[in-house]
Write a protein that holds these residues in place. Sequence first.
Motif, PDB file in Angstrom:
ATOM      1  N   SER A  71       0.087  20.024  23.390  1.00 10.68           N
ATOM      2  CA  SER A  71       1.252  20.583  23.911  1.00 10.68           C
ATOM      3  C   SER A  71       2.384  19.634  23.516  1.00 10.68           C
ATOM      4  O   SER A  71       3.766  20.117  23.875  1.00 10.68           O
ATOM      5  N   LEU A  72       2.384  18.668  23.025  1.00 11.56           N
ATOM      6  CA  LEU A  72       3.391  17.707  22.355  1.00 11.56           C
ATOM      7  C   LEU A  72       3.828  18.127  21.263  1.00 11.56           C
ATOM      8  O   LEU A  72       5.046  18.215  21.000  1.00 11.56           O
ATOM      9  N   ALA A  73       3.035  18.649  20.208  1.00 19.70           N
ATOM     10  CA  ALA A  73       3.561  18.629  18.884  1.00 19.70           C
ATOM     11  C   ALA A  73       2.419  19.436  17.933  1.00 19.70           C
ATOM     12  O   ALA A  73       1.223  19.341  18.036  1.00 19.70           O
ATOM     13  N   LYS A  74       3.154  20.324  17.051  1.00 23.57           N
ATOM     14  CA  LYS A  74       2.099  20.825  15.953  1.00 23.57           C
ATOM     15  C   LYS A  74       2.861  20.417  14.647  1.00 23.57           C
ATOM     16  O   LYS A  74       3.967  20.431  14.163  1.00 23.57           O
ATOM     17  N   ILE A  75       1.955  19.653  13.562  1.00 24.86           N
ATOM     18  CA  ILE A  75       2.600  19.347  12.498  1.00 24.86           C
ATOM     19  C   ILE A  75       1.890  20.038  11.376  1.00 24.86           C
ATOM     20  O   ILE A  75       0.888  20.100  11.164  1.00 24.86           O
ATOM     21  N   MET A  76       3.052  20.656  10.760  1.00 20.82           N
ATOM     22  CA  MET A  76       2.561  21.650   9.725  1.00 20.82           C
ATOM     23  C   MET A  76       2.894  21.142   8.308  1.00 20.82           C
ATOM     24  O   MET A  76       3.902  20.403   8.196  1.00 20.82           O
ATOM     25  N   GLU A  77       1.751  21.464   7.370  1.00 19.96           N
ATOM     26  CA  GLU A  77       1.922  20.938   6.198  1.00 19.96           C
ATOM     27  C   GLU A  77       2.848  21.788   5.333  1.00 19.96           C
ATOM     28  O   GLU A  77       2.759  23.079   5.255  1.00 19.96           O
ATOM     29  N   ILE A  78       4.010  21.111   4.716  1.00 24.58           N
ATOM     30  CA  ILE A  78       4.820  21.918   3.908  1.00 24.58           C
ATOM     31  C   ILE A  78       4.438  22.056   2.472  1.00 24.58           C
ATOM     32  O   ILE A  78       4.361  23.044   1.488  1.00 24.58           O
ATOM     33  N   ALA A  79       3.890  20.848   1.885  1.00 26.35           N
ATOM     34  CA  ALA A  79       3.540  20.520   0.527  1.00 26.35           C
ATOM     35  C   ALA A  79       2.504  19.278   0.920  1.00 26.35           C
ATOM     36  O   ALA A  79       2.587  18.494   1.594  1.00 26.35           O
ATOM     37  N   ALA A  82       0.857  -1.283   0.087  1.00 25.12           N
ATOM     38  CA  ALA A  82      -0.133   0.162   0.158  1.00 25.12           C
ATOM     39  C   ALA A  82       0.962   1.151   0.063  1.00 25.12           C
ATOM     40  O   ALA A  82       1.698   1.243   0.604  1.00 25.12           O
ATOM     41  N   PRO A  83       0.578   2.189  -0.712  1.00 21.79           N
ATOM     42  CA  PRO A  83       1.395   3.291  -0.759  1.00 21.79           C
ATOM     43  C   PRO A  83       1.432   4.178   0.468  1.00 21.79           C
ATOM     44  O   PRO A  83       0.358   3.874   1.433  1.00 21.79           O
ATOM     45  N   ASN A  84       2.534   4.860   0.772  1.00 24.41           N
ATOM     46  CA  ASN A  84       2.548   5.741   1.951  1.00 24.41           C
ATOM     47  C   ASN A  84       1.643   6.840   1.953  1.00 24.41           C
ATOM     48  O   ASN A  84       1.241   7.446   0.838  1.00 24.41           O
ATOM     49  N   VAL A  85       1.058   7.283   3.061  1.00 26.70           N
ATOM     50  CA  VAL A  85       0.038   8.252   3.312  1.00 26.70           C
ATOM     51  C   VAL A  85       0.685   9.763   3.513  1.00 26.70           C
ATOM     52  O   VAL A  85      -0.017  10.852   3.200  1.00 26.70           O
ATOM     53  N   LEU A  86       1.580   9.801   4.464  1.00 30.42           N
ATOM     54  CA  LEU A  86       2.087  11.038   4.862  1.00 30.42           C
ATOM     55  C   LEU A  86       3.640  10.827   5.077  1.00 30.42           C
ATOM     56  O   LEU A  86       4.162   9.803   5.603  1.00 30.42           O
ATOM     57  N   ALA A  99      -1.721  21.109  10.029  1.00 28.56           N
ATOM     58  CA  ALA A  99      -2.439  19.965   9.606  1.00 28.56           C
ATOM     59  C   ALA A  99      -2.961  18.793  10.761  1.00 28.56           C
ATOM     60  O   ALA A  99      -4.057  18.450  10.642  1.00 28.56           O
ATOM     61  N   ILE A 100      -2.070  18.785  11.709  1.00 27.36           N
ATOM     62  CA  ILE A 100      -2.356  17.856  12.824  1.00 27.36           C
ATOM     63  C   ILE A 100      -2.087  18.878  14.144  1.00 27.36           C
ATOM     64  O   ILE A 100      -0.756  18.979  14.214  1.00 27.36           O
ATOM     65  N   ASP A 101      -2.636  18.806  14.974  1.00 24.68           N
ATOM     66  CA  ASP A 101      -2.683  19.591  16.167  1.00 24.68           C
ATOM     67  C   ASP A 101      -2.618  18.606  17.368  1.00 24.68           C
ATOM     68  O   ASP A 101      -3.665  17.987  17.803  1.00 24.68           O
ATOM     69  N   ASN A 103       1.444  16.084   1.401  1.00 28.86           N
ATOM     70  CA  ASN A 103       2.065  14.734   2.118  1.00 28.86           C
ATOM     71  C   ASN A 103       3.138  14.899   2.524  1.00 28.86           C
ATOM     72  O   ASN A 103       3.913  14.031   2.903  1.00 28.86           O
ATOM     73  N   ALA A 104       3.799  16.115   2.642  1.00 26.58           N
ATOM     74  CA  ALA A 104       5.082  16.410   3.198  1.00 26.58           C
ATOM     75  C   ALA A 104       5.035  17.489   4.345  1.00 26.58           C
ATOM     76  O   ALA A 104       4.420  18.590   4.162  1.00 26.58           O
TER      77      ALA A 104
END
Length: 131
Positions: free
Chosen positions: A42-50, A7-11, A37-39, A52-53
């Motif tokens: 207080s642990l992490a903030k996931i920011m979209e660059i492009a 299966a393809p990678n998704v993120l 993209a994903i909050d 799926n990146a």
Amino acid sequence: MTDRPTAPNVLAITFLYYKDLDAAFAFYRDVMGLRLAIDQGSLAKIMEIAPNAHVGLVDEAQGMNNWQAEKCVQLCIRVEDVDAWYAYLGAQGVVGLSRMFSNDTIGIRAFVFRDPEGYQIEMQEATRAGV
């Protein structure tokens, strides 16, 4: 023997560790213009660059790794107009802004600077097709 999943990678997420997560989040959101993209609170903030990146900004006190003074990671972002980004980030007063440089061998024009805790970011544009 077990076969590798097909299966393809998704993120894709690269995690960077910060002493001051709020300052890092503000920089990537407000200066770099990345979308949250994903909050993960207080642990992490996931920011979209492009699509799926992503870059994950992690509070080092809660994450799986510790903050390090000496950074051995560079975040590289490929853009369509490196000159516009250079002018914009220069006006923002980012730390460690280099001169614009070209590397004809690999076909890029680029510059680097530092985020609030010292990670190097390279903004680059391809100078020929296929690179």
